[in-house]
Design an enzyme around this catalytic site. Structure first.
Site, PDB file in Angstrom:
ATOM      1  N   ARG A   1      30.776  22.688  36.517  1.00  0.00           N
ATOM      2  CA  ARG A   1      31.216  23.307  37.778  1.00  0.00           C
ATOM      3  C   ARG A   1      32.783  22.924  38.339  1.00  0.00           C
ATOM      4  O   ARG A   1      33.732  23.337  38.383  1.00  0.00           O
ATOM      5  CB  ARG A   1      30.489  23.688  38.490  1.00  0.00           C
TER       6      ARG A   1
ATOM      7  N   TYR B   1      46.791  47.114  34.898  1.00  0.00           N
ATOM      8  CA  TYR B   1      45.705  47.004  34.399  1.00  0.00           C
ATOM      9  C   TYR B   1      44.333  47.652  35.756  1.00  0.00           C
ATOM     10  O   TYR B   1      44.334  47.344  36.790  1.00  0.00           O
ATOM     11  CB  TYR B   1      45.126  45.310  33.474  1.00  0.00           C
TER      12      TYR B   1
ATOM     13  N   ASP C   1      51.188  39.139  36.740  1.00  0.00           N
ATOM     14  CA  ASP C   1      50.423  39.236  35.363  1.00  0.00           C
ATOM     15  C   ASP C   1      50.758  38.864  34.457  1.00  0.00           C
ATOM     16  O   ASP C   1      50.815  39.858  33.594  1.00  0.00           O
ATOM     17  CB  ASP C   1      49.467  40.956  35.181  1.00  0.00           C
TER      18      ASP C   1
ATOM     19  N   LYS D   1      43.913  37.828  26.274  1.00  0.00           N
ATOM     20  CA  LYS D   1      44.444  38.116  24.921  1.00  0.00           C
ATOM     21  C   LYS D   1      45.519  37.397  23.961  1.00  0.00           C
ATOM     22  O   LYS D   1      44.667  36.810  22.828  1.00  0.00           O
ATOM     23  CB  LYS D   1      45.371  39.109  25.568  1.00  0.00           C
TER      24      LYS D   1
HETATM   25  C1  LIG Z   1      42.297  42.395  29.751  1.00  0.00           C
HETATM   26  C2  LIG Z   1      43.723  41.900  31.314  1.00  0.00           C
HETATM   27  C3  LIG Z   1      43.272  41.867  32.328  1.00  0.00           C
HETATM   28  C4  LIG Z   1      41.536  41.525  32.422  1.00  0.00           C
HETATM   29  O1  LIG Z   1      41.202  40.218  31.709  1.00  0.00           O
HETATM   30  P1  LIG Z   1      40.048  40.100  31.534  1.00  0.00           P
HETATM   31  O2  LIG Z   1      39.562  38.562  30.434  1.00  0.00           O
HETATM   32  O3  LIG Z   1      39.245  41.138  30.247  1.00  0.00           O
HETATM   33  O4  LIG Z   1      38.857  40.058  33.040  1.00  0.00           O
HETATM   34  C5  LIG Z   1      44.225  41.234  33.546  1.00  0.00           C
HETATM   35  N1  LIG Z   1      45.591  41.905  33.518  1.00  0.00           N
HETATM   36  C6  LIG Z   1      45.858  42.568  32.041  1.00  0.00           C
HETATM   37  C7  LIG Z   1      47.107  42.866  31.972  1.00  0.00           C
HETATM   38  C8  LIG Z   1      44.977  42.283  30.710  1.00  0.00           C
HETATM   39  O5  LIG Z   1      45.423  43.275  29.329  1.00  0.00           O
END
Ligand SMILES: *Cc1c(COP(=O)(O)O)cnc(C)c1O
Length: 385
Positions: free
Chosen positions: A49, A102, A175, A200
């Site tokens: 961890r 998001y 983000d 992603k």
């Molecule tokens: C998918 C996504 C998230 C959240 O991420 P997870 O891996 O699903 O927890 C946050 N911001 C954006 C822009 C996203 O597309």
């Protein structure tokens, strides 16, 4: 000698295994580490961890690609966001974010953090005067920016927003999931923190969940590192390794995603079943000039407003064959989604609600001829219906 982006994506944090010479570092699938006498840690490793060499490999390459001093990897994008908020918020804190962030980010701040005394305000991040008015000095703890936004691909000016946020004494968070560091590097534009859902584009193959924070300040890094260790939503070795593997090809993938998305946007914009196309690579997009300045490529995400209302939009989303109907984005395979009932179902009834005519495409790296034929046959079906 510092190397260029594509070289760092393949080599930083990824030195060959010194024991065997294996070109690809092994997956350290272990929870704990032997000590040479009490406190005698090899390479500083003690317990999974707190640190693991495979997670370190991912964190090293992420910090390098985003131009930060440190990166922290988590089990999901939302786990990363939550860790950051735990590190910087206190009761009475105020968060300002775009009115098209998001949905999960909005839900995290409003419904998880709200009951702990954190206030949330949403504004149109492309309206700098509105952001200036909302970001009251001394009252604003975090300014949260997402560009391009989801699903309408609005572009926000990171450098201008960083200035506004800092003038108000706020931490400026970007983000960078939709763009990826190959496309834009927010820290160089003045942001304090970069957030990723590595699920992603960074992972890029729809086979692993993950999230990350990149910072460029030692005091903040210490706070975030403490939360990562103290709360423990870390990425597992296998997930971290898959993400590192994905990152190696980020540049070539984004180039192809962008070429394919541009071709589709240009082809469907005049289709009789299409009301509007939201893609920053189209000169008609309101954020086109800013995107051309701020982004290296326009990326692989685009949305279409379908003529004929919700039923027509649903028919389009359910009529493609190469584009598979699924949530998420950023993988090599093309996906199609219907935001108002899929990714954005949780924000229905809020100001983040998405019109029921919108269909979102995550354009993959398959043959552009196949992708175009697929989208056009689906739109023809809608037009003929
Ligand atoms: C998918 C996504 C998230 C959240 O991420 P997870 O891996 O699903 O927890 C946050 N911001 C954006 C822009 C996203 O597309």
């Amino acid at each position: 000698m510092t190397h260029n982006f594509e070289t760092r994506a393949i080599h930083d944090g990824q030195a060959f295994d010194p024991t065997t010479g294996a070109v690809v570092p092994p997956i350290y699938q272990t929870s704990t580490f032997v000590q040479d006498g009490i406190g005698g840690f090899r390479g500083g490793y003690e317990y999974g961890r707190s640190a693991n060499p495979t997670r370190d490999s991912l964190q090293t390459v992420l910090a390098s690609l985003e131009g930060g001093s440190a990166a922290f990897s988590f089990a999901s994008g939302l786990a990363a966001e939550d860790a950051l908020l735990r590190a910087v918020l206190t009761p009475g804190s105020r968060v300002i974010m775009g009115n098209d962030v998001y949905g999960g980010t909005h839900r995290l701040v409003s419904r998880v953090w709200g009951p702990w005394g954190v206030a949330l305000e949403t504004v149109d991040m492309s309206d700098l005067d509105a952001v200036r008015a909302a970001a009251r000095p001394g009252e604003t703890t975090v300014l949260w920016v997402e560009t391009p936004s989801n699903p309408l691909m609005k572009i926000s000016d990171i450098a201008a927003l960083a200035e506004i946020g800092h003038a108000a004494g706020a931490l400026v968070v970007v983000d960078n999931t939709f763009a990826s560091p190959y496309v834009q590097q927010p820290i160089a534009l003045g942001a304090d923190v970069v957030v990723h859902s590595t699920t992603k584009y960074l992972g890029g193959h729809s086979d692993t969940l993950g999230g990350a924070l990149v910072v460029n300040d030692d005091a903040l890094a210490e706070k975030v590192g403490f939360v990562q260790f103290g709360v423990g939503a870390v990425s597992a070795p296998m997930e971290a390794w898959l993400t590192v593997r994905g990152i190696k090809t980020l540049g070539v993938r984004i180039d192809r995603h962008s070429e394919n998305a541009q071709a589709i946007a240009e082809a469907v914009v005049s289709h009789p079943a299409v009301e509007d196309v939201y893609y920053p690579g189209l000169p008609s997009h309101p954020g086109h000039e800013l995107a051309a300045r701020q982004m290296r490529r326009f990326g692989g995400m685009l949305s279409v407003a379908v003529r004929g209302g919700g039923a027509a939009a649903r028919l389009f989303a359910e009529s493609t064959e190469v584009f598979q109907l699924a949530e998420s984005l950023g993988g090599v395979e093309s996906l199609i989604g219907y935001p108002s009932e899929m990714t954005h179902a949780s924000v229905r009834g809020t100001e983040l609600e998405v019109p029921d005519t919108i269909v979102r495409l995550s354009v993959g790296i398959e043959s552009i001829d196949d992708l175009l034929a697929d989208v056009v046959q689906a739109l023809d079906r809608v037009h003929g219906a």
